[in-house]
Design a protein around this motif. Structure first.
Motif, PDB file in Angstrom:
ATOM      1  N   VAL A 122       0.818  -1.211   0.000  1.00  0.00           N
ATOM      2  CA  VAL A 122       0.000   0.000   0.000  1.00  0.00           C
ATOM      3  C   VAL A 122       0.852   1.260   0.000  1.00  0.00           C
ATOM      4  O   VAL A 122       0.654   2.169  -0.816  1.00  0.00           O
ATOM      5  CB  VAL A 122      -0.967  -0.006   1.199  1.00  0.00           C
ATOM      6  CG1 VAL A 122      -1.815   1.242   1.198  1.00  0.00           C
ATOM      7  CG2 VAL A 122      -1.859  -1.246   1.145  1.00  0.00           C
ATOM      8  N   GLN A 125       2.388   2.318  -3.213  1.00  0.00           N
ATOM      9  CA  GLN A 125       1.537   3.069  -4.120  1.00  0.00           C
ATOM     10  C   GLN A 125       1.543   4.555  -3.767  1.00  0.00           C
ATOM     11  O   GLN A 125       1.539   5.410  -4.647  1.00  0.00           O
ATOM     12  CB  GLN A 125       0.112   2.524  -4.072  1.00  0.00           C
ATOM     13  CG  GLN A 125       0.021   1.087  -4.499  1.00  0.00           C
ATOM     14  CD  GLN A 125       0.730   0.846  -5.816  1.00  0.00           C
ATOM     15  OE1 GLN A 125       0.583   1.628  -6.752  1.00  0.00           O
ATOM     16  NE2 GLN A 125       1.514  -0.223  -5.897  1.00  0.00           N
ATOM     17  N   ILE A 142      -7.918   5.572  -1.593  1.00  0.00           N
ATOM     18  CA  ILE A 142      -8.258   4.228  -1.138  1.00  0.00           C
ATOM     19  C   ILE A 142      -9.763   4.030  -1.128  1.00  0.00           C
ATOM     20  O   ILE A 142     -10.294   3.033  -1.613  1.00  0.00           O
ATOM     21  CB  ILE A 142      -7.670   3.977   0.262  1.00  0.00           C
ATOM     22  CG1 ILE A 142      -6.155   3.781   0.154  1.00  0.00           C
ATOM     23  CG2 ILE A 142      -8.306   2.771   0.917  1.00  0.00           C
ATOM     24  CD1 ILE A 142      -5.469   3.654   1.501  1.00  0.00           C
ATOM     25  N   TRP A 146      -9.847   2.492  -4.843  1.00  0.00           N
ATOM     26  CA  TRP A 146      -9.307   1.142  -4.672  1.00  0.00           C
ATOM     27  C   TRP A 146     -10.246   0.210  -3.928  1.00  0.00           C
ATOM     28  O   TRP A 146     -10.371  -0.946  -4.271  1.00  0.00           O
ATOM     29  CB  TRP A 146      -7.944   1.234  -3.986  1.00  0.00           C
ATOM     30  CG  TRP A 146      -6.986   2.029  -4.782  1.00  0.00           C
ATOM     31  CD1 TRP A 146      -7.041   2.249  -6.130  1.00  0.00           C
ATOM     32  CD2 TRP A 146      -5.851   2.739  -4.317  1.00  0.00           C
ATOM     33  NE1 TRP A 146      -5.998   3.055  -6.525  1.00  0.00           N
ATOM     34  CE2 TRP A 146      -5.248   3.369  -5.435  1.00  0.00           C
ATOM     35  CE3 TRP A 146      -5.270   2.907  -3.067  1.00  0.00           C
ATOM     36  CZ2 TRP A 146      -4.100   4.139  -5.325  1.00  0.00           C
ATOM     37  CZ3 TRP A 146      -4.128   3.664  -2.968  1.00  0.00           C
ATOM     38  CH2 TRP A 146      -3.554   4.275  -4.083  1.00  0.00           C
ATOM     39  N   ARG A 149     -12.913  -0.892  -6.193  1.00  0.00           N
ATOM     40  CA  ARG A 149     -12.360  -1.855  -7.146  1.00  0.00           C
ATOM     41  C   ARG A 149     -12.210  -3.219  -6.509  1.00  0.00           C
ATOM     42  O   ARG A 149     -12.476  -4.243  -7.137  1.00  0.00           O
ATOM     43  CB  ARG A 149     -11.028  -1.366  -7.682  1.00  0.00           C
ATOM     44  CG  ARG A 149     -11.209  -0.332  -8.770  1.00  0.00           C
ATOM     45  CD  ARG A 149      -9.869   0.070  -9.361  1.00  0.00           C
ATOM     46  NE  ARG A 149     -10.129   0.880 -10.555  1.00  0.00           N
ATOM     47  CZ  ARG A 149      -9.865   0.460 -11.786  1.00  0.00           C
ATOM     48  NH1 ARG A 149      -9.347  -0.719 -11.987  1.00  0.00           N
ATOM     49  NH2 ARG A 149     -10.124   1.232 -12.804  1.00  0.00           N
ATOM     50  N   LEU A 150     -11.738  -3.209  -5.314  1.00  0.00           N
ATOM     51  CA  LEU A 150     -11.629  -4.479  -4.608  1.00  0.00           C
ATOM     52  C   LEU A 150     -12.998  -5.135  -4.480  1.00  0.00           C
ATOM     53  O   LEU A 150     -13.136  -6.340  -4.677  1.00  0.00           O
ATOM     54  CB  LEU A 150     -11.034  -4.252  -3.212  1.00  0.00           C
ATOM     55  CG  LEU A 150      -9.520  -4.361  -3.086  1.00  0.00           C
ATOM     56  CD1 LEU A 150      -9.079  -3.952  -1.693  1.00  0.00           C
ATOM     57  CD2 LEU A 150      -9.049  -5.776  -3.373  1.00  0.00           C
ATOM     58  N   GLU A 192     -13.932   5.241 -14.901  1.00  0.00           N
ATOM     59  CA  GLU A 192     -12.491   5.360 -14.987  1.00  0.00           C
ATOM     60  C   GLU A 192     -12.093   6.358 -16.062  1.00  0.00           C
ATOM     61  O   GLU A 192     -11.149   7.120 -15.909  1.00  0.00           O
ATOM     62  CB  GLU A 192     -11.886   3.995 -15.283  1.00  0.00           C
ATOM     63  CG  GLU A 192     -10.431   3.953 -14.934  1.00  0.00           C
ATOM     64  CD  GLU A 192      -9.935   2.547 -14.907  1.00  0.00           C
ATOM     65  OE1 GLU A 192     -10.017   1.888 -15.965  1.00  0.00           O
ATOM     66  OE2 GLU A 192      -9.473   2.091 -13.874  1.00  0.00           O
ATOM     67  N   ILE A 276      -3.812   5.468 -13.395  1.00  0.00           N
ATOM     68  CA  ILE A 276      -4.632   4.273 -13.593  1.00  0.00           C
ATOM     69  C   ILE A 276      -4.113   3.447 -14.745  1.00  0.00           C
ATOM     70  O   ILE A 276      -3.943   2.248 -14.659  1.00  0.00           O
ATOM     71  CB  ILE A 276      -6.091   4.670 -13.874  1.00  0.00           C
ATOM     72  CG1 ILE A 276      -6.718   5.201 -12.606  1.00  0.00           C
ATOM     73  CG2 ILE A 276      -6.882   3.503 -14.400  1.00  0.00           C
ATOM     74  CD1 ILE A 276      -6.983   4.164 -11.546  1.00  0.00           C
ATOM     75  N   MET A 280      -0.344   2.392 -12.005  1.00  0.00           N
ATOM     76  CA  MET A 280      -1.127   1.635 -11.054  1.00  0.00           C
ATOM     77  C   MET A 280      -1.515   0.269 -11.578  1.00  0.00           C
ATOM     78  O   MET A 280      -1.599  -0.692 -10.838  1.00  0.00           O
ATOM     79  CB  MET A 280      -2.399   2.406 -10.695  1.00  0.00           C
ATOM     80  CG  MET A 280      -2.115   3.746 -10.112  1.00  0.00           C
ATOM     81  SD  MET A 280      -1.157   3.626  -8.609  1.00  0.00           S
ATOM     82  CE  MET A 280      -2.367   2.867  -7.560  1.00  0.00           C
ATOM     83  N   LEU A 284      -0.293  -2.076  -8.406  1.00  0.00           N
ATOM     84  CA  LEU A 284      -1.063  -1.888  -7.185  1.00  0.00           C
ATOM     85  C   LEU A 284      -1.143  -3.151  -6.369  1.00  0.00           C
ATOM     86  O   LEU A 284      -1.869  -4.061  -6.652  1.00  0.00           O
ATOM     87  CB  LEU A 284      -2.459  -1.395  -7.494  1.00  0.00           C
ATOM     88  CG  LEU A 284      -3.249  -1.113  -6.224  1.00  0.00           C
ATOM     89  CD1 LEU A 284      -2.654   0.075  -5.484  1.00  0.00           C
ATOM     90  CD2 LEU A 284      -4.695  -0.908  -6.511  1.00  0.00           C
ATOM     91  N   TRP A 285      -0.391  -3.150  -5.299  1.00  0.00           N
ATOM     92  CA  TRP A 285      -0.479  -4.163  -4.267  1.00  0.00           C
ATOM     93  C   TRP A 285      -0.312  -5.566  -4.806  1.00  0.00           C
ATOM     94  O   TRP A 285      -0.804  -6.518  -4.251  1.00  0.00           O
ATOM     95  CB  TRP A 285      -1.802  -4.051  -3.515  1.00  0.00           C
ATOM     96  CG  TRP A 285      -2.114  -2.654  -3.167  1.00  0.00           C
ATOM     97  CD1 TRP A 285      -1.213  -1.643  -3.020  1.00  0.00           C
ATOM     98  CD2 TRP A 285      -3.378  -2.065  -2.962  1.00  0.00           C
ATOM     99  NE1 TRP A 285      -1.850  -0.476  -2.724  1.00  0.00           N
ATOM    100  CE2 TRP A 285      -3.170  -0.707  -2.678  1.00  0.00           C
ATOM    101  CE3 TRP A 285      -4.675  -2.570  -2.979  1.00  0.00           C
ATOM    102  CZ2 TRP A 285      -4.212   0.164  -2.420  1.00  0.00           C
ATOM    103  CZ3 TRP A 285      -5.710  -1.689  -2.712  1.00  0.00           C
ATOM    104  CH2 TRP A 285      -5.472  -0.346  -2.446  1.00  0.00           C
ATOM    105  N   TRP A 291      -6.617  -4.450 -11.849  1.00  0.00           N
ATOM    106  CA  TRP A 291      -6.690  -3.236 -12.656  1.00  0.00           C
ATOM    107  C   TRP A 291      -6.939  -3.516 -14.122  1.00  0.00           C
ATOM    108  O   TRP A 291      -6.923  -2.619 -14.927  1.00  0.00           O
ATOM    109  CB  TRP A 291      -5.409  -2.434 -12.472  1.00  0.00           C
ATOM    110  CG  TRP A 291      -5.306  -2.003 -11.085  1.00  0.00           C
ATOM    111  CD1 TRP A 291      -4.634  -2.631 -10.077  1.00  0.00           C
ATOM    112  CD2 TRP A 291      -5.964  -0.895 -10.477  1.00  0.00           C
ATOM    113  NE1 TRP A 291      -4.822  -1.969  -8.901  1.00  0.00           N
ATOM    114  CE2 TRP A 291      -5.625  -0.899  -9.111  1.00  0.00           C
ATOM    115  CE3 TRP A 291      -6.804   0.107 -10.955  1.00  0.00           C
ATOM    116  CZ2 TRP A 291      -6.091   0.050  -8.219  1.00  0.00           C
ATOM    117  CZ3 TRP A 291      -7.268   1.061 -10.066  1.00  0.00           C
ATOM    118  CH2 TRP A 291      -6.907   1.018  -8.712  1.00  0.00           C
TER     119      TRP A 291
END
Length: 297
Positions: A122, A125, A142, A146, A149-150, A192, A276, A280, A284-285, A291
Motif C-alpha cells: 500500500v 503506491q 483508497i 481502490w 475496485r476491490l 475510470e 490508472i 497503477m 497496485l499491491w 486493474w
DNA sequence: AATTCTGGCAACCGCCTTCCT
DNA sequence: GAGGAAGGCGGTTGCCAGAAT
C-alpha cells in the motif's frame, strides 16, 4: 551487557549464572520443534521461563514472536484474499497503524503480516503517486477508487481465488456475504474514463449516481456513508454486510473532513501520473489483475 | 552467465503498558 | 505507591529469492 557474535549469537554475561550463548537470527527446525513441543505440553505464556525450560537459547520475546507469527497452528499461509485486503484498507483508515487490533479481525493473520502488507504494497503506491501515505488524499484514493475496485473484483471472483483456496477458509466463508456490491461493469469503465479526464475530479466520479444499485437500509455504521464523496459513490452504490466483517461498522468520519480541494489535488496528481492506465495497473499491491477488468478498451 | 535491483517477509529493537511483589 | 519483570506493539532492519539489466 552483551556482545553480538558474528555467528548470530550473543554472549550474555550474567554474574549469577554461567555465561551462555543467546541465539539470534533465523530459527532452525530444531528450535521450532523444541518450541512447539514445549508449548504443546505446557502451554504458552511466561516466555522467558519458557525459553529457558524448553532449552532454547533465545529471549522470551523471540520465542513469543516466533510462536505468534509463524508456528501457531491457526496461522494462515498464502496471499491475502481480496476480502482480507479490503478489510485491511478499511480498518487501517479507521484505526491507523493499530496492526494488532486490525489483525484481530482477520483470523489467522498476524499483525506482522498485515503490517508488512501495508508497508510493501500500500505504501508503495503512495510513494509512486507522490502522495504521503496516510494523508487525506491517500485515504481518499483508497476509499473512492481502490476499495470499490476491490469490491468489484470480489464480486467477479465469487468463486474462491486460486491462491487462497485452502488457506483462507475463515475469511472466505465469513465474507462470502459481501453482497450486491457492484453495478455493471460498463459503468465502471466509464467512471475510470472520467477519472482520466482532468476536467473531472474524483468528486465527480464519487457523486455520480449512475452506479447506484442498492443501499443498505439498516446498516448502523452505514458502511460507506458520509464520505467526502458526498455519500454517492460508495454509499449509494455498495452495500457491505458489516456484521459479516466483524468490523464494528466502518467509520468514515476522518474522511468527512476531506474537502473537495484535496480531492481535486489528488485528481490532478493522478492525471499527472496517468496513474490508472500506467503505473497503477501494473503495481497496485501486487493485484495486477485488479486493474485489468475495468480498463477502457 | 554474471551482476544489480527490487520485493517480500521473518526477525529484531525499543518504547510503552500491564502485572506482580 | 514504587520498582522491576514480562508482555504487547509498532517501527525498522537485514536476508533471500526472483526479476531485470
Amino acid at each position: 551487557m552483551s556482545t553480538t557474535m558474528p555467528t548470530g549469537t550473543q554472549r550474555v554475561c550474567n554474574p549469577n549464572e554461567e555465561e551462555f550463548e543467546l541465539r539470534r537470527g533465523p530459527w532452525t527446525l530444531e528450535e521450532d520443534s523444541l518450541l512447539i513441543h514445549y508449548i504443546a505440553c505446557h502451554g504458552e505464556g511466561r516466555w522467558n521461563l519458557l525459553a529457558k525450560c524448553a532449552g532454547l537459547k533465545r529471549t522470551g520475546k523471540s520465542c513469543r514472536l516466533r510462536w505468534l507469527n509463524y508456528l501457531k497452528p491457526d496461522i494462515k499461509r498464502g496471499n491475502l484474499t481480496l476480502q482480507e485486503q479490503l478489510l485491511i484498507l478499511e480498518l487501517q483508515s479507521k484505526w491507523g497503524n493499530r496492526w494488532s487490533k486490525i489483525a484481530q479481525h482477520l483470523p489467522g493473520r498476524t499483525d506482522n503480516e498485515i503490517k508488512n502488507y501495508w508497508r510493501t504494497r500500500v505504501q508503495k503506491q503512495a510513494r509512486q503517486l507522490k502522495i504521503e501515505s496516510n494523508s487525506k488524499r491517500f485515504l481518499e484514493a483508497i476509499r473512492c477508487i481502490w476499495m470499490p475496485r476491490l469490491l468489484e473484483k470480489l464480486e467477479q471472483t465469487s468463486s474462491p481465488s486460486p491462491h487462497s483456496s485452502s488457506t483462507a477458509s475463515t475469511m472466505e466463508s465469513q465474507n462470502s456475504k459481501v453482497t450486491s456490491l457492484v453495478p455493471n461493469q460498463d459503468n465502471f469503465a466509464s467512471q475510470e474514463s472520467k477519472l482520466m479526464d482532468s476536467e473531472n475530479s474524483i468528486s465527480n466520479i464519487c457523486s455520480t449516481d449512475s452506479m447506484r444499485i442498492s443501499e443498505h437500509p439498516t446498516s448502523p455504521g452505514h458502511a460507506f456513508g458520509n464520505t467526502a464523496c458526498n455519500n454517492s459513490f460508495l454509499n449509494d452504490c455498495y452495500y457491505v454486510d458489516i456484521s459479516t466483517y466483524d468490523m464494528e461498522g466502518f467509520n468514515l468520519a476522518p474522511m468527512s473532513a476531506v474537502g473537495t480541494q484535496d480531492i481535486s489535488l489528488l485528481d490532478c496528481q493522478m492525471a499527472e501520473n496517468n496513474w490508472i492506465n500506467d503505473d497503477m495497473s501494473s503495481t497496485l499491491w501486487g493485484m495486477d489483475e485488479l486493474w485489468q477488468f475495468g480498463k477502457p478498451e
